[in-house]
Design an enzyme around this catalytic site. Structure first.
Site, mmCIF file in Angstrom:
data_model
loop_
_atom_site.group_PDB
_atom_site.id
_atom_site.type_symbol
_atom_site.label_atom_id
_atom_site.label_comp_id
_atom_site.label_asym_id
_atom_site.label_seq_id
_atom_site.Cartn_x
_atom_site.Cartn_y
_atom_site.Cartn_z
ATOM 1 N N LYS A 1 -1.138 -4.195 -3.014
ATOM 2 C CA LYS A 1 -2.383 -3.611 -2.515
ATOM 3 C C LYS A 1 -2.507 -2.196 -3.064
ATOM 4 O O LYS A 1 -1.834 -1.285 -2.612
ATOM 5 C CB LYS A 1 -2.417 -3.582 -0.986
ATOM 6 C CG LYS A 1 -3.703 -2.980 -0.456
ATOM 7 C CD LYS A 1 -3.688 -2.864 1.035
ATOM 8 C CE LYS A 1 -4.943 -2.149 1.507
ATOM 9 N NZ LYS A 1 -5.025 -0.757 1.024
ATOM 10 N N ASP B 1 8.933 5.242 -11.117
ATOM 11 C CA ASP B 1 8.418 5.873 -12.337
ATOM 12 C C ASP B 1 9.174 7.144 -12.687
ATOM 13 O O ASP B 1 9.350 7.463 -13.865
ATOM 14 C CB ASP B 1 6.942 6.210 -12.161
ATOM 15 C CG ASP B 1 6.038 5.003 -12.376
ATOM 16 O OD1 ASP B 1 6.569 3.887 -12.564
ATOM 17 O OD2 ASP B 1 4.800 5.170 -12.343
ATOM 18 N N SER C 1 0.802 -1.221 0.000
ATOM 19 C CA SER C 1 0.000 0.000 0.000
ATOM 20 C C SER C 1 0.837 1.275 0.000
ATOM 21 O O SER C 1 1.467 1.584 -0.992
ATOM 22 C CB SER C 1 -0.970 -0.016 1.182
ATOM 23 O OG SER C 1 -1.958 0.966 1.012
#
Length: 464
Positions: A344, A330, A319
């Protein structure tokens, strides 16, 4: 909160650190949009009601029939309130593994877990070889430390309750309570013939989610165990301490350890990402309601913007910890190392109910800056390194070196170098934690390559 099956993330996790770290219900990364007190707007339920006015009458009749049959024929008598609460729990548990009905105890546990504060005495406890509750360590400047509790002290009774047969979780609940309340412990110290009674006054205990240390001169280690309301500030302080420990010099590299981090507050994940990013999107969320669609971007002020960074993840990274990993990956800000994360990718909002209980409901999905949803997929590391152990070859090296020859010339700089140099920690790190050792080696390699490129750019070639 440890590595678990992606199909059954348990709402509770038993920790070894029972009193110092909230043992409770945890959001398996339950990313809260801002805090544990987020509530849905009053118009939400009305809007949903307008969307669906037709009630499933047949199912409601069946529900009433099941309710009545349980009341009349179940082997034990069950009151209406218990049956209705169980029905509500079943409704939520049938949605997804992270939605849940929270009774008042669970609600309080959740608040303590995200705030990092609770009423207690300030000790880390575990279970000894004989199954008895044993002190691992008292936390500095807490009631337990001031009372002189020591590692290996065995706790036999809490108030008038013997601990034989109680689980560690049950024992911890007895020790926790309102700040200012008194508690009596029956303690048997190591080597003592008789136990002694200790009376303590509970206080507010603050658990830290961040720790740091130098692995080698110039190379730091930052561990985040979960994302609480104070995690961003704690990490900022930890980075400053690492620089102080490095004689005030900027770090050559940093390992950010998010292994077995179950997540926590979404806002804290954004703050941690912002420590390393100076621009660009960190994360965004999408859900059915307009107020569940959020987007967070980095601010220009970045304490560790230029430090080479390796992030360690594994199957227990979930999470909010995956939000940080995905954002840094990224934006090409860090190299992600380890094994696939938990996966998650949902956001839970916690809503108080009128009876004092609470509702934890999945309200959105989050996405990394490039638009990836990691739900049931996880973050894949750039460099896969499985958990392992490095063992030194202790066999004697019989080769002869110059330093072994009789009458050799000594190196005039050897004495000063040995006095000033610091023995590297990396072999020890690699032996105890192979993944961490590999992360440190990678950071050192990045620095070598960086210096080589700089040298090639500045040293003239023969053609010039």
């Amino acid at each position: 909160m440890s590595a678990m099956s992606p199909f059954r993330p348990a709402p509770r996790r038993l920790r070894q650190l029972a009193v110092s770290v909230p043992l409770s219900l945890a959001l398996l990364g339950g990313g809260l949009p801002a805090s544990a007190e987020d509530v849905a707007s009053p118009s939400d339920s009305a809007q949903d009601a307008r969307q669906s006015t037709d009630l499933p009458l047949d199912e409601l009749r069946t529900f009433a029939e099941v309710f009545e049959r349980i009341k009349r024929t179940y082997v034990d008598q069950v009151d209406d309130r218990t049956l209705l609460k169980n029905a509500m729990r079943g409704m939520l548990e049938g949605l997804d593994p992270h939605s849940a009905y929270l009774d008042q105890e669970d609600w309080q546990d959740l608040r303590e877990n995200t705030d990092g504060e609770f009423g207690g005495i300030g000790i880390e406890v575990g279970t000894g070889d004989d199954g008895q509750l044993t002190v691992i360590a008292p936390i500095d400047d807490t009631p337990a430390a001031r009372a002189g509790l020591q590692p290996r002290d065995v706790i036999l009774k809490i108030d008038n309750t013997p601990l034989d047969g109680l689980s560690m979780s049950e024992s911890v609940k007895l020790m926790r309570g309102e700040a200012g309340s008194r508690i009596r412990l029956l303690i048997l110290s190591e080597g003592a013939d008789m136990p002694r009674e200790v009376v303590l006054e509970r206080a507010i205990i603050k658990s830290s989610s961040v720790s740091q240390r130098l692995l080698d001169p110039g190379y730091g280690y930052l561990r985040i165990s979960q994302f609480q309301s104070a995690t961003g500030d704690e990490a900022h302080t930890a980075l400053a301490r690492l620089r102080e420990d490095n004689d005030g010099e900027p770090l050559k590299g940093l390992v950010l350890d998010l292994r077995n981090n179950p997540g926590g507050l979404l806002s804290a994940a954004v703050e941690i990402s912002d420590l390393f990013l100076s621009s660009g999107r960190i994360v965004y969320t999408e859900g059915r309601l307009p107020d569940s669609e959020l987007s967070f971007s980095a601010k220009p002020d970045t304490p560790a913007g230029g430090t080479p960074l390796v992030v360690l993840i594994n199957g227990g990274t979930a999470s909010a910890a995956e939000i940080v990993s995905g954002a840094l990956q990224d934006q090409h800000r860090a190299i992600i190392m380890g094994t696939d994360s938990f996966g998650k990718g949902s956001v839970q909002t916690v809503m108080p109910l009128g009876n004092g209980d609470g509702l934890k409901l999945t309200t959105a999905l989050y996405f990394t800056p490039s638009g990836r949803s990691i739900q049931a997929e996880g973050i894949r590391p750039d460099v896969e390194v499985v958990r392992g152990r490095l063992e030194r070859d202790t066999r004697r090296d019989f080769s002869v070196r110059e330093a072994d020859l009789e009458g050799r010339l000594d190196n005039a700089n050897a004495a000063s170098e040995s006095a000033s140099s610091k023995a590297p920690d990396s072999p020890v790190v690699a032996e105890s934690d192979y993944q961490l050792g590999e992360a440190l080696n990678l950071l050192k390699g990045m620095n070598v390559l960086g210096r080589s490129a700089a040298l090639k750019a500045t040293v003239p070639t023969s053609d010039e």
